[in-house]
Write an enzyme that holds these catalytic residues in place. Structure first.
Site, mmCIF file in Angstrom:
data_model
loop_
_atom_site.group_PDB
_atom_site.id
_atom_site.type_symbol
_atom_site.label_atom_id
_atom_site.label_comp_id
_atom_site.label_asym_id
_atom_site.label_seq_id
_atom_site.Cartn_x
_atom_site.Cartn_y
_atom_site.Cartn_z
ATOM 1 N N HIS A 207 7.864 34.098 -37.874
ATOM 2 C CA HIS A 207 8.914 34.906 -37.257
ATOM 3 C C HIS A 207 10.028 34.033 -36.699
ATOM 4 O O HIS A 207 9.993 32.816 -36.803
ATOM 5 C CB HIS A 207 8.355 35.854 -36.200
ATOM 6 C CG HIS A 207 7.631 35.165 -35.086
ATOM 7 N ND1 HIS A 207 8.285 34.372 -34.178
ATOM 8 C CD2 HIS A 207 6.333 35.142 -34.760
ATOM 9 C CE1 HIS A 207 7.397 33.912 -33.322
ATOM 10 N NE2 HIS A 207 6.199 34.348 -33.659
ATOM 11 N N GLU B 239 6.844 17.306 -23.978
ATOM 12 C CA GLU B 239 5.800 18.236 -24.385
ATOM 13 C C GLU B 239 6.225 18.850 -25.707
ATOM 14 O O GLU B 239 7.397 18.813 -26.049
ATOM 15 C CB GLU B 239 5.674 19.386 -23.363
ATOM 16 C CG GLU B 239 4.897 19.044 -22.128
ATOM 17 C CD GLU B 239 4.950 20.181 -21.108
ATOM 18 O OE1 GLU B 239 5.340 21.297 -21.476
ATOM 19 O OE2 GLU B 239 4.599 19.929 -19.946
#
Lengths: 446, 331
Positions: free
Chosen positions: B256, B218
């Site tokens: 971030h 995934e």
């Protein structure tokens, strides 16, 4: 995996957040505002500047006067509070006309530093421009976010801006603390262009974060004297806050040192580990529903994992991995997924019906693919659930149903006998082809 | 032959008297798994045979602690159905008792609780599978998990996957084209998991009965890339791979720290490119995992670079896929 869903108190779901973060690069559900993050950090003893949140322009003026000007503060910062970064460079627009909001002939930005004039008047004026207008930043996309809360904060003399963050490094299963002398800029750029300026230490879970590691970071930043002492204390307190609060990420950017050599968190971004929600009842009060998508909030009420996207093929799947795989199939078949929707393990009639209603309330859906692999769930029950749902929801688009696994034959028979217009597929491959067919037909008839 | 677990494995169930533990224990016993006991603190010394609709084919003894269970039964495998707030403790208990294979099904364990577990595993002889996973199955021998047993068949394929239902989908496709499995391992999708792709690949590579490997990944993290590099260097067996989540809109930066630690290499496109470069046959459609493995094993594999099935190609493969399905249903 229905196990333990029931142990969760709220609707926040870590798997959904993972998908949000990694598939769509969307911010976490359990996100909090800057002022909330600062309030929390303050409780743990992390130095932040004097600040106060307001919900109206009138309050902004009043607070600026009584809490700041009257206390001898000569510089204030007015900051829009939304769940997205890039506010300083973001520009405020009118939500209906999309016109740029201007103050004194200049476009209003998400963060304004006020150094002169009547500070209270200016705070009122700026907040008036922010509140109920939309702020468009690099992270919100063009649609922007409506500003409803504004933070008034005292200004501070900045000697230097640093960067600091704490998060899990999953390649080693340990928390990592990262600091850099390059503060106030996008850290991804620093990591790409000057990786040597990013200093990291991993925290050993047995020993915990040790003073020597704090010193290592401080020396890495080239600190000495009073700033070194202040930094060691700052980072130690910050790490304690990160652990105790069950954060999944804590980022202070910029972390500043003032003219007295003291380190202060000028901004703070806190993400919680949703799995720890059960031991943090206080998180519920931090949630800002207005920042969330209404359909997603609705889905959350029924414990459905739904993320709205802007495609044309709705899909309803059990299991997050299969849901992502199904979205891939839709894309390969020539469509674009309209949503991510994982109905989870307990796919009963009510659940299917609610999922259906939420999925169909998106007007852009031109076809629907239901893909359920019945493992523990029995397909015949799912089929009956779909029939029930169709009695309550009017569907005018092609409906492709693929049920496989336990009792799949019986389920297909139930659908065939219903007299309703389903496109029934046995395999995932067949389902993909039927999606293509449905979309092609639509294109021809249109 | 198989990896990690087989018909000789002696399994205990931690949390056997809870509703999930009861249901899945009855299913595991039904499958023929050698469940030798269960652990529920405070219920030690009793025999348990299920409740409600979930009645066991035979009663099993319940113990207060894992070490009691081990002393009495000689168990070497434990499966955990303990609620998230107590699950990390349950794993640590099994590590402390020296259980060789610990399978944790529980979803939602806080990261702060899993970090010490990871540290404890490093200094131990235990292997953890999961948490937040469907478990492990050696078809025809033992099912230690929550997967539907009937879709699995015995054969030469080793399968490792991060996702639950997508695993079932792949297994169904493999079984449909006549390819059974040695062992299937669901490693789970949490940030901290006991067994990573690379660990499972090593096990399959060393298992003489496993002739080929399927890995289903995934988006997020870099565990697939890490395994791909290992495969390039050490694995001669054919590997077919799929990454779920290609629909991700490209190029939006998160801005971030998460992006540089865990998301930097995390996109489906990056993962697939790395896997192809390492010699893995990567499929773009999760509907073609079975058929692609069949082609790879018969030497008609699409080359590493050209396995991009367009919509047209997908339709072209329809006949084969259908034939395989009808064969199965006529059984």
């Amino acid at each position: 995996m229905k196990l333990l869903r029931k142990y969760r108190s709220g609707s926040v779901n870590s798997y959904l957040n993972k998908i949000r973060r990694e598939l769509f690069n969307i911010e976490d559900h359990m996100n909090i505002h800057e002022y909330q993050a600062k309030d929390l950090l303050k409780q743990y003893g992390v130095p932040v500047l004097r600040n106060k949140v307001v919900f109206s322009a009138v309050d902004a003026g009043a607070v600026a006067f009584t809490d700041f000007v009257a206390q001898g503060v000569s510089v204030i910062v007015v900051k829009a509070q939304i769940h997205a970064g890039g506010r300083g460079k973001g520009i405020v627009h009118h939500p209906a006309t999309n016109q740029v909001i201007e103050i004194n002939g200049k476009p209003l930005r998400g963060v304004t530093v006020v150094t002169e004039g009547n500070l209270a008047d200016r705070a009122f004026q700026i907040s008036n421009g922010l509140i109920n207008n939309k702020l468009v930043t690099i992270q919100t996309g063009e649609e922007g976010k409506i500003v409803r809360r504004v933070l008034i904060e005292e200004g501070c003399k900045i000697e230097h801006e640093y960067y600091c963050s704490i998060l899990l490094d999953r390649s080693v299963g340990k928390n990592v603390i990262m600091v850099s002398t390059e503060g106030g800029v996008e850290i991804e750029t620093v990591a790409e262009e000057t990786p040597e300026k990013l200093i990291k230490v991993h925290v050993d879970p047995t020993a915990g974060f040790m003073p020597f590691q704090a010193r290592e970071l401080a020396f890495g930043l080239g600190l000495s004297g009073a700033p070194l002492k202040s930094f060691v204390s700052f980072i130690t307190t910050l790490y304690a806050a990160y652990e105790t609060m069950d954060c999944s990420m804590l980022e202070v950017n910029p972390l500043v040192v003032n003219s007295d050599g003291a380190f202060i968190a000028l901004d703070a971004k806190v993400n919680f580990d949703d799995n720890a929600e059960y031991r943090h009842p206080e998180w519920a009060a931090l949630r800002d529903i207005e920042e969330e998508d209404m359909l997603e909030v609705e889905a959350g009420k029924y414990n459905l994992n739904y993320i709205k996207l802007d495609g044309n093929v709705g899909c309803m799947v059990n299991g997050a991995g299969l849901a992502m795989g199904t979205m891939d199939i839709i894309q390969l078949a020539g469509g674009r997924p309209a949503n991510f929707l994982d109905v989870g393990g307990g796919a009963d009639t009510e659940r299917i019906s609610n999922a259906f209603r939420i999925m169909m309330s998106d007007p852009h859906v031109e076809a629907v693919l239901i893909n359920i692999f019945g493992g523990i769930v029995r397909c015949d029950r799912v089929a009956n659930g779909i029939l029930q749902a169709l009695k309550q929801v009017d569907v005018k688009v092609p409906l492709i149903v693929r049920l496989d696994g336990t009792n799949a034959e019986e389920a297909r028979e139930i659908l065939r006998k219903s007299g309703l217009n389903f496109l029934v597929a046995a395999t995932l491959q067949e389902a993909a082809e039927k999606v293509t067919e449905a979309l092609t037909l639509k294109a021809v008839t249109a | 032959m198989s990896v990690l677990v087989n018909k000789k494995s002696k399994i205990i169930v931690q949390g056997i008297t809870g509703s999930e533990g009861t249901f899945h224990s009855s299913q595991m016993l039904q499958y023929g798994t050698n469940v030798v006991g269960g652990v529920t603190p405070g219920k030690g010394g009793t025999m348990y045979s299920g409740k409600g609709e979930d009645i066991f084919i035979r009663p099993v003894p319940v113990f207060n602690t894992v070490s009691d269970a081990k002393a009495a039964t000689g168990c070497d495998v434990s499966i955990i159905f303990v609620p998230a707030p107590m699950a990390a403790d349950a794993i640590l208990e099994s590590i402390s008792a020296g259980i060789e294979v610990i399978v944790c099904i529980t979803e939602g364990i806080p990261i702060r609780d899993m970090i010490p577990v990871q540290a404890a595993l490093e200094g131990s002889s235990s292997r953890l599978i999961g948490p937040n996973c469907p478990g492990i199955i050696t078809p025809g021998e033992c099912k230690i998990g929550i997967m539907p047993g009937f879709i699995f068949t015995q054969g030469p394929i080793g399968l490792v996957s991060r996702s639950g239902t997508l695993t079932y989908e792949a297994v169904r496709q493999l079984s449909d084209v006549g390819l059974g499995q040695t062992t299937c391992i669901g490693i789970g999708g949490d940030p901290i998991v006991g067994t990573r792709f690379i660990d499972a690949i090593k096990l399959f590579n060393d298992d003489p009965k496993t002739k080929a490997i399927v890995m289903i990944g995934e988006i997020g993290g870099s565990a697939e890339e890490e395994a791909a590099e290992y495969i390039k260097k050490h694995v001669k067996k054919p590997v077919v791979g799929f990454i779920a989540g290609q629909t991700a809109p490209p190029g939006r930066r998160m801005g971030h720290a998460g992006a540089i630690i865990s998301g930097g290499k995390g996109t489906a496109a990056d993962k697939m490119a790395t896997m192809r470069a390492c010699g893995i046959t990567v499929v773009e459609s999760p509907a073609t995992i079975g058929i692609t493995m069949k082609q790879v094993l018969s030497g008609k594999a699409p080359s590493k670079t050209s396995s991009k099935p367009s919509v047209k190609k997908l339709v072209g493969k329809k006949a084969t896929a259908k034939k395989a399905t009808s064969k199965k249903s006529s059984k």
